[in-house]
Design a protein around this motif. Structure first.
Motif, mmCIF file in Angstrom:
data_model
loop_
_atom_site.group_PDB
_atom_site.id
_atom_site.type_symbol
_atom_site.label_atom_id
_atom_site.label_comp_id
_atom_site.label_asym_id
_atom_site.label_seq_id
_atom_site.Cartn_x
_atom_site.Cartn_y
_atom_site.Cartn_z
ATOM 1 N N LYS A 61 0.810 -1.422 0.023
ATOM 2 C CA LYS A 61 -0.040 -0.058 0.019
ATOM 3 C C LYS A 61 0.864 1.422 -0.036
ATOM 4 O O LYS A 61 0.286 2.265 -0.392
ATOM 5 C CB LYS A 61 -1.060 -0.145 1.220
ATOM 6 C CG LYS A 61 -2.021 -1.139 1.093
ATOM 7 C CD LYS A 61 -2.779 -0.856 2.499
ATOM 8 C CE LYS A 61 -3.949 -1.997 2.212
ATOM 9 N NZ LYS A 61 -4.962 -2.089 3.611
ATOM 10 N N PHE A 62 2.208 1.135 0.273
ATOM 11 C CA PHE A 62 2.846 2.461 0.582
ATOM 12 C C PHE A 62 3.123 3.062 -0.896
ATOM 13 O O PHE A 62 3.165 4.319 -0.784
ATOM 14 C CB PHE A 62 4.133 2.269 1.484
ATOM 15 C CG PHE A 62 4.823 3.386 1.778
ATOM 16 C CD1 PHE A 62 4.329 4.584 2.312
ATOM 17 C CD2 PHE A 62 6.053 3.465 1.049
ATOM 18 C CE1 PHE A 62 4.978 5.786 2.277
ATOM 19 C CE2 PHE A 62 6.832 4.936 1.323
ATOM 20 C CZ PHE A 62 5.990 5.704 1.838
ATOM 21 N N THR A 80 -8.481 15.108 9.400
ATOM 22 C CA THR A 80 -8.207 14.099 10.410
ATOM 23 C C THR A 80 -7.619 12.806 9.702
ATOM 24 O O THR A 80 -7.851 12.645 8.498
ATOM 25 C CB THR A 80 -9.269 13.554 11.216
ATOM 26 O OG1 THR A 80 -10.453 13.162 10.538
ATOM 27 C CG2 THR A 80 -9.948 14.802 12.328
ATOM 28 N N LEU A 81 -6.886 11.825 10.418
ATOM 29 C CA LEU A 81 -6.648 10.586 9.845
ATOM 30 C C LEU A 81 -7.807 10.021 9.025
ATOM 31 O O LEU A 81 -7.777 9.321 7.937
ATOM 32 C CB LEU A 81 -5.908 9.697 10.788
ATOM 33 C CG LEU A 81 -4.519 10.120 11.112
ATOM 34 C CD1 LEU A 81 -3.994 9.064 12.004
ATOM 35 C CD2 LEU A 81 -3.455 10.019 9.938
ATOM 36 N N GLU A 82 -8.921 9.804 9.946
ATOM 37 C CA GLU A 82 -9.866 9.252 9.376
ATOM 38 C C GLU A 82 -10.555 9.708 8.128
ATOM 39 O O GLU A 82 -10.735 9.077 7.084
ATOM 40 C CB GLU A 82 -11.180 9.036 10.505
ATOM 41 C CG GLU A 82 -10.869 8.341 11.525
ATOM 42 C CD GLU A 82 -9.997 9.100 12.803
ATOM 43 O OE1 GLU A 82 -9.990 10.385 12.548
ATOM 44 O OE2 GLU A 82 -9.529 8.374 13.638
ATOM 45 N N VAL A 96 -7.614 1.990 3.403
ATOM 46 C CA VAL A 96 -6.487 2.129 4.049
ATOM 47 C C VAL A 96 -6.673 2.353 5.385
ATOM 48 O O VAL A 96 -7.650 3.239 5.860
ATOM 49 C CB VAL A 96 -5.596 3.276 3.612
ATOM 50 C CG1 VAL A 96 -4.268 3.455 4.439
ATOM 51 C CG2 VAL A 96 -5.268 3.209 2.143
ATOM 52 N N SER A 97 -6.322 1.915 6.560
ATOM 53 C CA SER A 97 -6.507 1.967 7.913
ATOM 54 C C SER A 97 -5.569 3.165 8.388
ATOM 55 O O SER A 97 -4.960 3.887 7.565
ATOM 56 C CB SER A 97 -6.002 0.728 8.846
ATOM 57 O OG SER A 97 -4.702 0.917 8.717
ATOM 58 N N ARG A 103 1.558 6.213 9.433
ATOM 59 C CA ARG A 103 2.707 5.779 9.083
ATOM 60 C C ARG A 103 3.108 6.382 7.678
ATOM 61 O O ARG A 103 4.291 6.820 7.484
ATOM 62 C CB ARG A 103 2.726 4.344 8.743
ATOM 63 C CG ARG A 103 2.803 3.762 10.008
ATOM 64 C CD ARG A 103 3.377 2.174 9.669
ATOM 65 N NE ARG A 103 2.737 1.299 10.940
ATOM 66 C CZ ARG A 103 1.949 0.239 11.050
ATOM 67 N NH1 ARG A 103 1.566 -0.204 9.763
ATOM 68 N NH2 ARG A 103 1.747 -0.331 12.070
ATOM 69 N N ALA A 104 2.263 6.329 6.692
ATOM 70 C CA ALA A 104 2.520 7.005 5.273
ATOM 71 C C ALA A 104 2.782 8.655 5.298
ATOM 72 O O ALA A 104 3.686 8.987 4.753
ATOM 73 C CB ALA A 104 1.216 6.676 4.295
ATOM 74 N N ILE A 105 1.933 9.287 6.142
ATOM 75 C CA ILE A 105 2.235 10.540 6.485
ATOM 76 C C ILE A 105 3.381 10.967 6.886
ATOM 77 O O ILE A 105 4.098 11.771 6.668
ATOM 78 C CB ILE A 105 0.980 11.210 7.254
ATOM 79 C CG1 ILE A 105 -0.403 11.261 6.288
ATOM 80 C CG2 ILE A 105 1.344 12.596 7.501
ATOM 81 C CD1 ILE A 105 -1.636 11.394 7.131
ATOM 82 N N ARG A 106 3.854 10.258 7.898
ATOM 83 C CA ARG A 106 5.211 10.618 8.555
ATOM 84 C C ARG A 106 6.383 10.069 7.472
ATOM 85 O O ARG A 106 7.318 10.742 7.482
ATOM 86 C CB ARG A 106 5.312 9.309 9.820
ATOM 87 C CG ARG A 106 4.916 10.233 11.081
ATOM 88 C CD ARG A 106 5.339 9.334 12.201
ATOM 89 N NE ARG A 106 5.126 7.725 12.208
ATOM 90 C CZ ARG A 106 4.074 7.301 12.520
ATOM 91 N NH1 ARG A 106 3.104 8.005 13.419
ATOM 92 N NH2 ARG A 106 3.952 5.678 12.495
ATOM 93 N N ARG A 107 6.000 9.035 6.726
ATOM 94 C CA ARG A 107 7.221 8.700 5.845
ATOM 95 C C ARG A 107 7.372 9.805 4.527
ATOM 96 O O ARG A 107 8.393 10.093 4.206
ATOM 97 C CB ARG A 107 6.679 7.299 5.064
ATOM 98 C CG ARG A 107 7.159 6.123 5.845
ATOM 99 C CD ARG A 107 6.873 4.931 5.299
ATOM 100 N NE ARG A 107 7.032 3.817 5.841
ATOM 101 C CZ ARG A 107 6.698 2.619 5.688
ATOM 102 N NH1 ARG A 107 6.113 2.285 4.573
ATOM 103 N NH2 ARG A 107 7.097 1.640 6.565
#
Length: 143
Positions: A61-62, A80-82, A96-97, A103-107
């Protein structure tokens, strides 16, 4: 956990080659006995002390997330993330959960927008030290 630097790996192996006791190497460099064994085995088998890749398959997914996520984050910076998960599913058809999205936003290196802090009651001026106000004064009555 991050891998030890290449320089540290070389110094540990050099200390073993010079005949230092393993207990002394453990104390000086702060590595475990298993780490020393692993470095020696790696040098014996490959001739190098480089960092080995993390085992396992890459995330499915990344890669798609990385391509279109920055544009979505720029379009909706306060979501928000949701909300980002819902937007991603609507636009790309891939669910996507919130954990994966976080995690993707941080990466991609995105940080949340920081808002300026405003006191709850902006009309009230905070008191300075040493300032006398009527609430701080006590009247002493003489009897």
């Amino acid at each position: 956990m991050k891998a030890y630097s290449h320089d540290l790996r070389e110094r540990v192996v050099r200390a073993v080659d010079q005949g230092y006791k393993r207990a002394d190497i453990i104390k000086v460099f702060g590595v475990s006995r298993a780490t020393i064994k692993r470095y020696l085995k790696q040098r014996r088998e490959t001739g190098e002390l480089g960092v080995r890749p993390i085992p396992g398959r890459p995330s499915k997914k990344f890669a798609p997330l990385q391509q279109g996520l920055v544009a979505q984050l720029e379009s909706f910076p306060d979501a928000t993330l949701e909300a980002h998960c819902q937007l991603w599913e609507q636009e790309h058809g891939l669910r996507v959960s919130t954990t994966t999205m976080g995690r993707a936003i941080r990466r991609v290196g995105w940080t949340r927008k920081k808002r300026h802090w405003v006191p709850q009651n902006a009309t009230k001026r905070p008191e300075q030290r040493g300032e006398n106000t009527s609430s701080n004064l006590m009247l002493v009555s003489s009897s």
